[in-house]
Design an enzyme around this catalytic site. Sequence first.
Site, mmCIF file in Angstrom:
data_model
loop_
_atom_site.group_PDB
_atom_site.id
_atom_site.type_symbol
_atom_site.label_atom_id
_atom_site.label_comp_id
_atom_site.label_asym_id
_atom_site.label_seq_id
_atom_site.Cartn_x
_atom_site.Cartn_y
_atom_site.Cartn_z
ATOM 1 N N ASP A 81 57.976 52.145 7.483
ATOM 2 C CA ASP A 81 57.594 50.626 7.497
ATOM 3 C C ASP A 81 58.634 49.995 6.509
ATOM 4 O O ASP A 81 59.029 50.752 5.432
ATOM 5 C CB ASP A 81 56.297 50.006 7.096
ATOM 6 C CG ASP A 81 56.007 48.479 7.490
ATOM 7 O OD1 ASP A 81 56.741 48.021 8.108
ATOM 8 O OD2 ASP A 81 54.962 48.306 7.039
ATOM 9 N N HIS A 82 59.314 48.880 6.779
ATOM 10 C CA HIS A 82 60.107 48.196 5.605
ATOM 11 C C HIS A 82 60.987 49.013 4.569
ATOM 12 O O HIS A 82 61.071 49.049 3.529
ATOM 13 C CB HIS A 82 59.421 47.630 4.464
ATOM 14 C CG HIS A 82 58.419 46.324 5.235
ATOM 15 N ND1 HIS A 82 59.389 45.234 5.562
ATOM 16 C CD2 HIS A 82 57.221 46.002 5.420
ATOM 17 C CE1 HIS A 82 58.429 44.330 5.810
ATOM 18 N NE2 HIS A 82 57.144 44.855 6.288
ATOM 19 N N GLY A 198 49.905 40.288 2.341
ATOM 20 C CA GLY A 198 48.809 40.033 1.222
ATOM 21 C C GLY A 198 47.797 39.138 1.761
ATOM 22 O O GLY A 198 47.589 39.295 2.978
ATOM 23 N N HIS A 225 54.008 40.727 10.968
ATOM 24 C CA HIS A 225 53.492 41.402 9.779
ATOM 25 C C HIS A 225 52.423 40.381 9.283
ATOM 26 O O HIS A 225 52.533 39.196 9.434
ATOM 27 C CB HIS A 225 54.893 41.721 9.022
ATOM 28 C CG HIS A 225 55.679 42.796 9.264
ATOM 29 N ND1 HIS A 225 55.769 43.876 8.744
ATOM 30 C CD2 HIS A 225 56.322 42.864 10.559
ATOM 31 C CE1 HIS A 225 56.588 44.509 9.306
ATOM 32 N NE2 HIS A 225 56.864 44.151 10.348
ATOM 33 N N ALA A 227 49.334 40.208 9.116
ATOM 34 C CA ALA A 227 48.312 39.549 9.977
ATOM 35 C C ALA A 227 46.788 39.661 9.453
ATOM 36 O O ALA A 227 45.876 38.848 9.816
ATOM 37 C CB ALA A 227 48.168 40.571 11.370
ATOM 38 N N SER A 228 46.761 40.399 8.407
ATOM 39 C CA SER A 228 45.201 40.333 7.744
ATOM 40 C C SER A 228 45.092 38.814 7.341
ATOM 41 O O SER A 228 45.777 38.410 6.731
ATOM 42 C CB SER A 228 45.281 41.152 6.433
ATOM 43 O OG SER A 228 45.638 42.506 6.784
ATOM 44 N N THR A 250 46.256 44.939 4.414
ATOM 45 C CA THR A 250 45.658 44.355 3.330
ATOM 46 C C THR A 250 43.943 44.428 3.842
ATOM 47 O O THR A 250 43.210 44.965 3.030
ATOM 48 C CB THR A 250 45.692 42.933 3.150
ATOM 49 O OG1 THR A 250 47.132 43.057 2.623
ATOM 50 C CG2 THR A 250 44.887 42.505 1.898
HETATM 51 ZN ZN LIG Z 1 55.377 44.328 6.583
#
Ligand SMILES: [Zn+2]
Length: 298
Positions: A81-82, A198, A225, A227-228, A250
């Site tokens: 990721d990232h 976050g 990204h 989605a929490s 998160t």
């Molecule tokens: Zn992300």
Amino acid sequence: MRARLDELVTAALQRGAAVPAFTCYDFTTATAVVEAAEETGLPVILNVAPKTAATRAGQRLIAALRGLADGASVPVCVQLDHASDLAVIVESVRSGADCVLADGSSLGFEENIALVREVRAALDADGGPAHSDAMDADGGPAVVLEAELGGLAGDEDKAFALDSDVQAAGLTDPAQVRDFAERSGAQLLAVAIGNVHGKYKGAPQIRWDVLERISAVANVPLVLHGASGIPADELLKARTLGVGKVNFNTELRTAILAALEAETAAHRADGENLQGLLGRWSATAREFAAATLRTLGE
Ligand SMILES: [Zn+2]
């Protein structure tokens, strides 16, 4: 079993579904996520954070996740990721990652395109065993690249409360989407539409107008990204607008930490029962992943 990320996500979108990706900092969580995927019969993506991948233990974790994915009864992708560090990317692919978010979102438009192309060139030049295996049946690139256009506020690994509108300045520009995907060669595109990494301060303010305009021109599957904290009905709405991959981090951490907080004392009293505590960790991650898989995949 192995799967190509782009094919997995495209197939999901075709049946009206999306595939969740869960950040796994450890093997217990990853095993639980794969068990949840097998339990639901749905494909899943295991994300490895770049800070994890930058360590020796992290590279061993990627190799372990690769083994887990290969042995699963459902399609599982292992994604770095990232990432923007070429050395870490190449090493992670050698360790077993089969897809990478080549993240140039903090750069300018042209520099972002250049970074994605550089990552592709570095992987092609390296050409290790992970590139040449059987997953590339149609002659396309074996390692699938996701890119990100527009910048996401927040921290991937630590959750701080953020206003959705802090994102406003870094929204993905729909007018750039097609050009970016074509010139960068990215096979999936992460978008910034008011989502943050976050925790959301208040309700997330997703810019549906922007996602609709992106969706109208995008020629690759879209990724959400952060989605929490975004309600399930909004994730399902995003799914109808080309969002075929949704990243969770998160919320999974919150669930695991809450379980550990609630259970640690009892397991300490029960003869320092770490195995029992890990069982609760695992069950919590599995439950969260299964519920999320069902929401997005069915
Ligand atoms: Zn992300």
